[in-house]
Write a protein that holds these residues in place. Sequence first.
Motif, PDB file in Angstrom:
ATOM      1  N   SER A   1     -67.152  13.561   9.791  1.00  0.00           N
ATOM      2  CA  SER A   1     -67.295  14.238  11.087  1.00  0.00           C
ATOM      3  C   SER A   1     -65.929  14.517  11.703  1.00  0.00           C
TER       4      SER A   1
ATOM      5  N   ASP B   1     -62.654  22.583  12.852  1.00  0.00           N
ATOM      6  CA  ASP B   1     -63.111  23.388  13.981  1.00  0.00           C
ATOM      7  C   ASP B   1     -61.967  23.649  14.950  1.00  0.00           C
TER       8      ASP B   1
ATOM      9  N   ALA C   1     -64.006  16.627   1.051  1.00  0.00           N
ATOM     10  CA  ALA C   1     -65.152  16.338   1.913  1.00  0.00           C
ATOM     11  C   ALA C   1     -66.037  15.269   1.281  1.00  0.00           C
TER      12      ALA C   1
ATOM     13  N   ALA D   1     -67.554  30.632  11.083  1.00  0.00           N
ATOM     14  CA  ALA D   1     -67.601  29.328  11.742  1.00  0.00           C
ATOM     15  C   ALA D   1     -67.957  29.456  13.215  1.00  0.00           C
TER      16      ALA D   1
ATOM     17  N   ASP E   1     -70.716  23.065   2.463  1.00  0.00           N
ATOM     18  CA  ASP E   1     -70.316  24.122   3.389  1.00  0.00           C
ATOM     19  C   ASP E   1     -68.829  24.120   3.692  1.00  0.00           C
ATOM     20  N   LEU E   2     -68.051  23.255   3.043  1.00  0.00           N
ATOM     21  CA  LEU E   2     -66.633  23.149   3.334  1.00  0.00           C
ATOM     22  C   LEU E   2     -65.806  23.611   2.145  1.00  0.00           C
TER      23      LEU E   2
ATOM     24  N   GLN F   1     -71.009  20.896  16.441  1.00  0.00           N
ATOM     25  CA  GLN F   1     -70.459  19.855  15.585  1.00  0.00           C
ATOM     26  C   GLN F   1     -69.955  18.700  16.440  1.00  0.00           C
TER      27      GLN F   1
ATOM     28  N   TYR G   1     -63.217  15.109   9.965  1.00  0.00           N
ATOM     29  CA  TYR G   1     -62.681  16.226   9.184  1.00  0.00           C
ATOM     30  C   TYR G   1     -63.264  17.548   9.664  1.00  0.00           C
ATOM     31  N   ARG G   2     -64.572  17.582   9.908  1.00  0.00           N
ATOM     32  CA  ARG G   2     -65.202  18.798  10.427  1.00  0.00           C
ATOM     33  C   ARG G   2     -64.623  19.174  11.796  1.00  0.00           C
TER      34      ARG G   2
ATOM     35  N   GLU H   1     -57.924  26.380   6.331  1.00  0.00           N
ATOM     36  CA  GLU H   1     -58.957  25.671   5.577  1.00  0.00           C
ATOM     37  C   GLU H   1     -58.379  24.600   4.673  1.00  0.00           C
TER      38      GLU H   1
END
Length: 491
Positions: A375, A382, A359, A458, A352-353, A486, A377-378, A301
């Motif tokens: 996006s 993932d 973020a 996740a 949510d991060l 995502q 970064y997400r 994370e």
Amino acid sequence: MSEDDKNPAREVIAEYAQERFRYFRTADGTVYAQKNGHPVARPIRSQGTTGSHRQELMVGLFKDGIGVFNGTALKEALDLIEALALTENTQTVHIRVAPGFDGATWLDLGRSDGQSVRIHPTGWDIRVPDPREVCWRRTQLTGELPLPEKNTDGKGIDLLFRLCNFVNAETECLAMAWLVGCLEPSVPVPAPFLTGPQGAGKSTAGRMLIRIIEGMSSDLRRAPKDEDNLIAAVAAGWVTALDNLSHMTPDLSDAMCCIVTGAESVKRALFTDGDVFRARYRRPLLLTGIDVGVIRPDLAERLLPLRLERPKVRRTEAELWAEYAQVLPIVLGSLLDLTVQIRAAAAETPTDLRMADFAHLCAQLDAAMGLGALSAYRAGLDDLNDDVIEGDLLAQTVLQYAADMQPGEQQRMTSAEWLHLLTRLYSGEDCRPLPKGWPTTGKVLSDRLKRLQPTLAARGLNVDWGRTREARYIELTEPTGTPEPQQEAAF
């Protein structure tokens, strides 16, 4: 002049020092000396090779024609000055980056004249900071930066990425966001993990990124063998870069988590019986490597995956670094322009991060430049979740069991019952042997699931704990709705 009219040497030194230096203490009790009108402060007890305050006094007394004094007189004078400074108000010293007045941020250029960059809401400029606003502390790791160029029109960012081998624009915008985050002293930023095939220039790209902040003298380092050495290296600089990681022990992983989000180390002070030495640290961290093996969920994370590719045309080291040194002032100027622009952009903070500050910075970058940093970064997080699952057989087994659950279904059992069920599911009919590290008790299973909880969430599986009047339980819940996919980005 009679002997009675002569001042003792220690009084001469103390009077000279207090006329030319400002003495103050930090919150941990360390006393610093700051030359009048100059932003750099030195601990008065330092004997470091970067120059100690004792040496400053000796040189000043000699050049001003006052005399050369023995060590005893200097020691007695410094003892008195230190005692007097402990009654003064505290002030913080900073390495490389510092908060200023009225929402400004300072960047130490590492120059002997004290010139620094002040980043404020309307722009940035170069000046010597007021010592009451910023006190710089310098070490051997504090390199000198060139004076940044004004009015670069953003071309420095393009010049930088032309020298690196990032795979796509999404990866480049994440690298930009990280560099901007390094200029904010109050925002923890995830650690970029530069990865890619052998020969992709990971070490070179890592050096280029950190030298924008730390100067041309900075370099990558091997990971220290113990936590004490790692903390010492982190505390002496701003950006810490570890090169060519191939394995990450649990202790090193935990230490990296602390470096990224902040922690405090307490040790017994030398030559004392009961006093302690406190070291607070939160620093930008950068890692390079092809593969580090199993990544623990809490570190995943806090990572920022940046993938590189092998260049089609090779260049010599001399040619590459000569061009980099030439464009560094432009790159730094463009980064400062971008920082001002991003800080002025309004954007909502994703809730949510884990690294919410970073973020939010990515969202500001998207608002200011129209890029897809958030996006990307997400998508990177993932991808790291997949790495965690692929390296953890327990996580794979739990997800295998959850695959047969119905939407909205809940399964509640004790930790011992879950251990028996998951062990039987993993072993199968052929009773294959359990892997090393498989939970042996219900308590161990519960602790492992707590560490895996964000990773499983996740993937749409919620894990929770509770108790009835009879016993404690672990509950698995399959959400009623399928989580939205995502946006993918290539890494």
